[in-house]
Design a protein around this motif. Structure first.
Motif, PDB file in Angstrom:
ATOM      1  N   MET A   1       0.853  -1.191   0.000  1.00 16.96           N
ATOM      2  CA  MET A   1       0.000   0.000   0.000  1.00 16.96           C
ATOM      3  C   MET A   1       0.885   1.235   0.000  1.00 16.96           C
ATOM      4  SD  MET A   1      -3.130   1.018   2.584  1.00 16.96           S
ATOM      5  CE  MET A   1      -2.194   0.582   4.046  1.00 16.96           C
ATOM      6  N   PHE A  71      -9.645  -4.665   2.028  1.00 19.32           N
ATOM      7  CA  PHE A  71      -8.367  -4.246   1.454  1.00 19.32           C
ATOM      8  C   PHE A  71      -7.251  -4.320   2.495  1.00 19.32           C
ATOM      9  CE2 PHE A  71      -5.259  -0.877   0.623  1.00 19.32           C
ATOM     10  CZ  PHE A  71      -4.814  -1.235  -0.656  1.00 19.32           C
ATOM     11  N   SER A  75      -3.572  -6.435   2.949  1.00 22.44           N
ATOM     12  CA  SER A  75      -2.529  -5.502   2.520  1.00 22.44           C
ATOM     13  C   SER A  75      -1.202  -5.814   3.196  1.00 22.44           C
ATOM     14  CB  SER A  75      -2.944  -4.058   2.829  1.00 22.44           C
ATOM     15  OG  SER A  75      -3.015  -3.850   4.230  1.00 22.44           O
ATOM     16  N   ARG A  76      -0.168  -5.148   2.743  1.00 21.93           N
ATOM     17  CA  ARG A  76       1.186  -5.283   3.295  1.00 21.93           C
ATOM     18  C   ARG A  76       1.706  -6.714   3.216  1.00 21.93           C
ATOM     19  NH1 ARG A  76       1.737  -0.320   5.607  1.00 21.93           N
ATOM     20  NH2 ARG A  76      -0.135   0.638   6.507  1.00 21.93           N
ATOM     21  N   SER A 222      -5.887  -6.042  -2.942  1.00 25.27           N
ATOM     22  CA  SER A 222      -4.689  -6.432  -2.197  1.00 25.27           C
ATOM     23  C   SER A 222      -4.183  -7.798  -2.649  1.00 25.27           C
ATOM     24  CB  SER A 222      -4.999  -6.466  -0.696  1.00 25.27           C
ATOM     25  OG  SER A 222      -5.120  -5.170  -0.172  1.00 25.27           O
ATOM     26  N   ASP A 227      -3.584  -1.359  -6.855  1.00 26.11           N
ATOM     27  CA  ASP A 227      -3.959  -0.187  -6.076  1.00 26.11           C
ATOM     28  C   ASP A 227      -5.329   0.277  -6.562  1.00 26.11           C
ATOM     29  OD1 ASP A 227      -4.343   2.319  -4.925  1.00 26.11           O
ATOM     30  OD2 ASP A 227      -2.211   2.792  -4.945  1.00 26.11           O
TER      31      ASP A 227
END
Length: 383
Positions: A1, A71, A75-76, A222, A227
């Motif tokens: 992100m 999301f 994420s990450r 994700s 994005d």
């Protein structure tokens, strides 16, 4: 992100919570002793304004919260080399953190809300809705319902139905991952069609199509390493135009009485599946509005015309968790004592009540954060 996406999510937290509060400043539904104090059609201007703001614009908040939650859950993390499922430690770690960010605050705020319900039973019975079950008649199931379904499809702290549904969806996160990883956008498209057409079995408490669709929609970006702002920003103008047109169309359907006849037929039926044109108009409006808000917010953050407030974002969860019983009480106080009751005075109240509740929430949060920081962190999930 990336940084822009992170700031966009942070920027949206406070205004989305304000939308939640505005929806619950529902003076048209202020019921005391089984009596609705505002007759339908008595204040047409206020009813129209309330329908557009609370019934359309502010309704975007739940889909967006589910979208952002899906999301953020995935994420990450880099799933490029993952064929089926990431290591189980990924899901265990995510779910363990949500015990602190969701489950513990959820339990606390429902207990707090039920304490207020007890106080209402003891001291303010004339201010209650009039159809509440006496506490002495509560069964074991009723007591458990405080945390799941307190006879209204929501827990004791009614706005927290979103947290309940989100915790349920999080348990399905491995399945959602596999479906999106293997079938790409197909599961999201199918859920989106079901939600748009409102083709879903009778609502099972804790399992909502709006939750599964928007959570999966957010998770898709994700999981696929995309994005969502790169996808949405190019469509910011067309999505905003579509939202405006669909809100107007929905208002026309409502004003002409078409929606009332639909609701009478719809909720008087026992069919498990429901579909009508209003569902399509309304849900497409919510979808286009959700894309528009994400796109324009991201565009503003990217251009530097919008800025995320860390302070306001930090107050958001507290305002969300505390406001339900407070604003319901204020609605009844205002309706009982408002004189004269006109379209103008109702609209002024419609503005002042949520403004006061939000301002009070910020003040209480600041006080608690200063003098009881550890306790505040626990009841807000460390936000």
């Amino acid at each position: 992100m990336n940084e822009v996406t992170s700031k966009t999510i942070s920027f949206l937290r406070f205004p989305l919570i304000v939308m939640v509060v505005v929806i619950h400043a529902d003076l048209l539904e202020a019921v005391m002793n089984g009596v609705n104090w505002i007759e339908s059609g008595r204040f047409p201007v206020f009813e129209l304004v309330s329908h557009i703001i609370s019934g359309n614009v502010a309704r975007i908040r739940v889909p967006l919260f589910f979208f952002i939650s899906g999301f953020l859950f995935f994420s990450r993390a880099d799933f490029a080399e993952v064929k089926y499922l990431p290591d189980t430690s990924f899901f265990i770690g995510k779910l363990r953190r949500r015990i602190h960010t969701l489950l513990i605050p959820y339990i606390f705020w429902n207990i707090a809300a039920f304490a207020i319900i007890i106080a209402e039973h003891l001291f303010l019975q004339d201010m209650m809705r009039g159809n509440d079950k006496p506490l002495g008649d509560y069964t074991f199931i009723d007591w458990l319902g405080i945390f799941w379904d307190n006879k209204v499809g929501a827990p004791a702290n009614q706005p927290l139905w979103f947290m309940r549904d989100l915790m349920v969806i999080n348990l399905f996160s491995p399945l959602i991952f596999v479906l999106i990883r293997r079938l790409r956008a197909l599961p999201v498209v199918v859920l989106g069609i079901l939600w748009t057409l409102n083709i879903w079995f009778d609502y099972t408490v804790g399992i909502s199509i709006v939750g599964f669709f928007y959570y999966s929609f957010g998770a898709f970006f994700s999981i696929r390493g995309k994005d969502f702002l790169d996808t949405f920003i190019p469509y910011r103008k067309i999505s905003a135009a579509a939202f405006l047109i669909l809100v107007i169309a929905d208002a026309v359907l409502w004003k002409t009485g078409y929606l009332s006849s639909l609701e009478e037929a719809e909720y008087g039926a026992t069919a498990a599946l429901r579909f009508d044109i209003e569902d399509v108009v309304y849900n497409l409006g919510i979808l286009s509005g959700s894309v528009a808000i994400l796109a324009w917010s991201g565009f503003g953050i990217k251009k530097g015309t919008l800025h995320a407030s860390t302070f306001l974002a930090s107050t958001s969860f507290f305002i969300y968790a505390y406001h339900g019983k407070i604003i319901a009480f204020l609605n009844r106080i205002v309706i009982r004592h408002l004189n004269p009751m006109t379209d103008l005075t109702l609209m002024i109240s419609y503005i002042l009540i949520p403004t006061f509740v939000v301002a009070l929430g910020i003040a209480l949060y600041v006080i608690l954060k200063r003098y009881m920081p550890r306790f505040t962190n626990i009841i807000t999930g460390g936000r």
